[in-house]
Every structure is written in C-alpha cells, then in structure tokens.
Design a protein around this motif. Structure first.
Motif, PDB file in Angstrom:
ATOM      1  N   ASN A  39     -14.422   7.179  18.112  1.00 24.29           N
ATOM      2  CA  ASN A  39     -12.959   7.107  18.180  1.00 24.29           C
ATOM      3  C   ASN A  39     -12.305   6.603  16.887  1.00 24.29           C
ATOM      4  N   ALA A  40     -12.976   6.738  15.763  1.00 25.39           N
ATOM      5  CA  ALA A  40     -12.399   6.315  14.484  1.00 25.39           C
ATOM      6  C   ALA A  40     -11.249   7.244  14.104  1.00 25.39           C
ATOM      7  N   VAL A  41     -10.247   6.672  13.470  1.00 27.15           N
ATOM      8  CA  VAL A  41      -9.054   7.430  13.096  1.00 27.15           C
ATOM      9  C   VAL A  41      -9.179   8.097  11.730  1.00 27.15           C
ATOM     10  N   CYS A  42     -10.186   7.715  10.965  1.00 25.76           N
ATOM     11  CA  CYS A  42     -10.401   8.286   9.633  1.00 25.76           C
ATOM     12  C   CYS A  42     -11.854   8.035   9.236  1.00 25.76           C
ATOM     13  N   ASP A  43     -12.234   8.451   8.022  1.00 29.64           N
ATOM     14  CA  ASP A  43     -13.606   8.248   7.536  1.00 29.64           C
ATOM     15  C   ASP A  43     -13.840   6.830   7.018  1.00 29.64           C
ATOM     16  N   PHE A  44     -12.856   6.296   6.292  1.00 26.09           N
ATOM     17  CA  PHE A  44     -13.002   4.981   5.660  1.00 26.09           C
ATOM     18  C   PHE A  44     -11.706   4.193   5.731  1.00 26.09           C
ATOM     19  N   PHE A  45     -11.831   2.891   5.871  1.00 25.21           N
ATOM     20  CA  PHE A  45     -10.768   1.942   5.584  1.00 25.21           C
ATOM     21  C   PHE A  45     -11.175   1.222   4.307  1.00 25.21           C
ATOM     22  N   ILE A  46     -10.208   0.927   3.480  1.00 19.57           N
ATOM     23  CA  ILE A  46     -10.402   0.001   2.367  1.00 19.57           C
ATOM     24  C   ILE A  46      -9.447  -1.144   2.629  1.00 19.57           C
ATOM     25  N   ILE A  47      -9.943  -2.365   2.515  1.00 18.33           N
ATOM     26  CA  ILE A  47      -9.115  -3.540   2.743  1.00 18.33           C
ATOM     27  C   ILE A  47      -9.228  -4.433   1.519  1.00 18.33           C
ATOM     28  N   CYS A  48      -8.072  -4.957   1.102  1.00 18.75           N
ATOM     29  CA  CYS A  48      -8.007  -5.779  -0.105  1.00 18.75           C
ATOM     30  C   CYS A  48      -6.916  -6.822   0.082  1.00 18.75           C
ATOM     31  N   SER A  49      -7.038  -7.938  -0.612  1.00 20.26           N
ATOM     32  CA  SER A  49      -6.008  -8.968  -0.598  1.00 20.26           C
ATOM     33  C   SER A  49      -5.392  -9.121  -1.972  1.00 20.26           C
ATOM     34  N   GLY A  50      -4.094  -9.425  -1.969  1.00 17.07           N
ATOM     35  CA  GLY A  50      -3.369  -9.785  -3.180  1.00 17.07           C
ATOM     36  C   GLY A  50      -2.840 -11.194  -3.027  1.00 17.07           C
ATOM     37  N   THR A  51      -2.455 -11.803  -4.118  1.00 12.80           N
ATOM     38  CA  THR A  51      -2.060 -13.216  -4.106  1.00 12.80           C
ATOM     39  C   THR A  51      -0.580 -13.440  -3.838  1.00 12.80           C
TER      40      THR A  51
ATOM     41  N   GLY B 124       8.655  -3.042   1.534  1.00 15.32           N
ATOM     42  CA  GLY B 124       9.815  -3.939   1.629  1.00 15.32           C
ATOM     43  C   GLY B 124       9.469  -5.386   1.382  1.00 15.32           C
ATOM     44  N   ASN B 125       8.583  -5.937   2.200  1.00 13.16           N
ATOM     45  CA  ASN B 125       8.213  -7.346   2.010  1.00 13.16           C
ATOM     46  C   ASN B 125       6.831  -7.495   1.390  1.00 13.16           C
ATOM     47  N   ALA B 126       6.083  -6.407   1.302  1.00  9.76           N
ATOM     48  CA  ALA B 126       4.770  -6.366   0.638  1.00  9.76           C
ATOM     49  C   ALA B 126       3.802  -7.429   1.165  1.00  9.76           C
ATOM     50  N   GLU B 127       3.836  -7.672   2.469  1.00 11.67           N
ATOM     51  CA  GLU B 127       2.819  -8.522   3.081  1.00 11.67           C
ATOM     52  C   GLU B 127       1.613  -7.692   3.487  1.00 11.67           C
ATOM     53  N   TRP B 128       1.868  -6.414   3.814  1.00 15.51           N
ATOM     54  CA  TRP B 128       0.808  -5.480   4.206  1.00 15.51           C
ATOM     55  C   TRP B 128       1.274  -4.091   3.810  1.00 15.51           C
ATOM     56  N   ILE B 129       0.700  -3.545   2.775  1.00 12.17           N
ATOM     57  CA  ILE B 129       1.017  -2.179   2.352  1.00 12.17           C
ATOM     58  C   ILE B 129      -0.116  -1.271   2.817  1.00 12.17           C
ATOM     59  N   LEU B 130       0.278  -0.166   3.417  1.00  6.65           N
ATOM     60  CA  LEU B 130      -0.679   0.810   3.909  1.00  6.65           C
ATOM     61  C   LEU B 130      -0.506   2.103   3.122  1.00  6.65           C
ATOM     62  N   LEU B 131      -1.606   2.619   2.580  1.00  6.36           N
ATOM     63  CA  LEU B 131      -1.621   3.913   1.895  1.00  6.36           C
ATOM     64  C   LEU B 131      -2.551   4.824   2.687  1.00  6.36           C
ATOM     65  N   ASP B 132      -2.001   5.864   3.283  1.00  5.16           N
ATOM     66  CA  ASP B 132      -2.765   6.760   4.151  1.00  5.16           C
ATOM     67  C   ASP B 132      -3.048   8.057   3.403  1.00  5.16           C
ATOM     68  N   TYR B 133      -4.311   8.246   3.041  1.00  6.67           N
ATOM     69  CA  TYR B 133      -4.765   9.471   2.391  1.00  6.67           C
ATOM     70  C   TYR B 133      -5.479  10.375   3.403  1.00  6.67           C
TER      71      TYR B 133
ATOM     72  N   ILE C  29      -5.923   2.836   3.163  1.00  7.70           N
ATOM     73  CA  ILE C  29      -6.053   1.639   2.339  1.00  7.70           C
ATOM     74  C   ILE C  29      -5.047   0.604   2.820  1.00  7.70           C
ATOM     75  N   HIS C  30      -5.556  -0.603   3.103  1.00  9.18           N
ATOM     76  CA  HIS C  30      -4.732  -1.722   3.564  1.00  9.18           C
ATOM     77  C   HIS C  30      -4.751  -2.781   2.466  1.00  9.18           C
ATOM     78  N   ILE C  31      -3.589  -3.121   1.940  1.00 13.59           N
ATOM     79  CA  ILE C  31      -3.488  -4.158   0.916  1.00 13.59           C
ATOM     80  C   ILE C  31      -2.634  -5.278   1.506  1.00 13.59           C
ATOM     81  N   PHE C  32      -3.246  -6.417   1.706  1.00 11.76           N
ATOM     82  CA  PHE C  32      -2.627  -7.543   2.408  1.00 11.76           C
ATOM     83  C   PHE C  32      -2.379  -8.725   1.490  1.00 11.76           C
ATOM     84  N   GLN C  33      -1.423  -9.567   1.884  1.00 10.00           N
ATOM     85  CA  GLN C  33      -1.425 -10.943   1.430  1.00 10.00           C
ATOM     86  C   GLN C  33      -2.434 -11.660   2.330  1.00 10.00           C
ATOM     87  N   GLU C  34      -3.088 -12.674   1.825  1.00  6.09           N
ATOM     88  CA  GLU C  34      -4.221 -13.303   2.519  1.00  6.09           C
ATOM     89  C   GLU C  34      -3.881 -13.773   3.935  1.00  6.09           C
TER      90      GLU C  34
END
Length: 122
Positions: free
Chosen positions: A39-51, A82-91, A96-101
C-alpha cells in the motif's frame, strides 16, 4: 564478469535529490525504499531536516535546481512554502519531505514506514 544493475529513474532521482540536500548541509537525510511495502504511495520518500524556515526553503530550492539541471524534471506538486516548517516536493514516484526538526519529530513520518528499508546520508 558481473553485470551491474541499472538504476531505475526513481533511484536516480533519489541520488540527485540527496546531493542537492547534502550540498546545502541538510541534516539527518534518509531515504525510505517503499517499493516492497504494501500500500505504498510511491517508490521512495526522502526526509531531511533544516535548521530554520530560511534553511528549509533553501534546501527545497537546491533540490529543485539540482533535479532540473541533472534530470530535466520538476515536481508534479509542491507545498509548504508559506511557513516552511514542512515543505513537500512530489515527483510522483519520489516524495521529498523537508522539515524543521520540531515538526519532523512531531509527525514522525519515519515511524509510519518503519517496516521499509532505510538509508542514511551525510
């Protein structure tokens, strides 16, 4: 002679996107291989944190630029600028999920897919 396995387009995108994140000092970068997960929605997730919100925005721009330059591709959908706490880039096949910690800890996306294969970068 052994044959080298050709990389799929999803695997190439993961490599290019993680390079963009590493170039701008993304923290705790992981990829989650969901191809064998039911039931996966895609092949890969990438998760990263920014400061900070500025760093999260810069990381998302770095990924988009690296992917555009290397693979001539752009996200099918993106959100969270907008607030850049969690940016999602869907390819499509790679999300790709880019979060604040703090936001990453709260949503714990890694925990939701704990049965998948993880790879750490940095």
């Amino acid at each position: 002679m052994s044959k080298k396995k050709a990389l799929s387009s999803s695997e190439m995108l993961v490599g290019v996107a993680t390079k963009g994140l590493q170039d701008l000092k993304g923290e705790k970068i992981i990829s989650i291989d969901l191809r064998e997960t039911e039931n996966a929605v895609c092949d890969f997730f990438i998760i990263c944190s920014g400061t900070s919100n500025t760093h999260v925005n810069a990381l998302s721009k770095a990924v988009q630029e690296e992917v555009r330059k290397t693979l001539n591709d752009k996200p099918w959908h993106s959100e969270g600028f907008g607030n850049a706490e969690w940016i999602l880039l869907d390819y499509v096949n790679v999300v790709i999920h880019i979060f604040q910690e703090e936001t990453r800890d709260f949503y714990n996306v890694e925990g939701l897919w704990a049965d998948a294969k993880f790879k750490e970068y940095n």
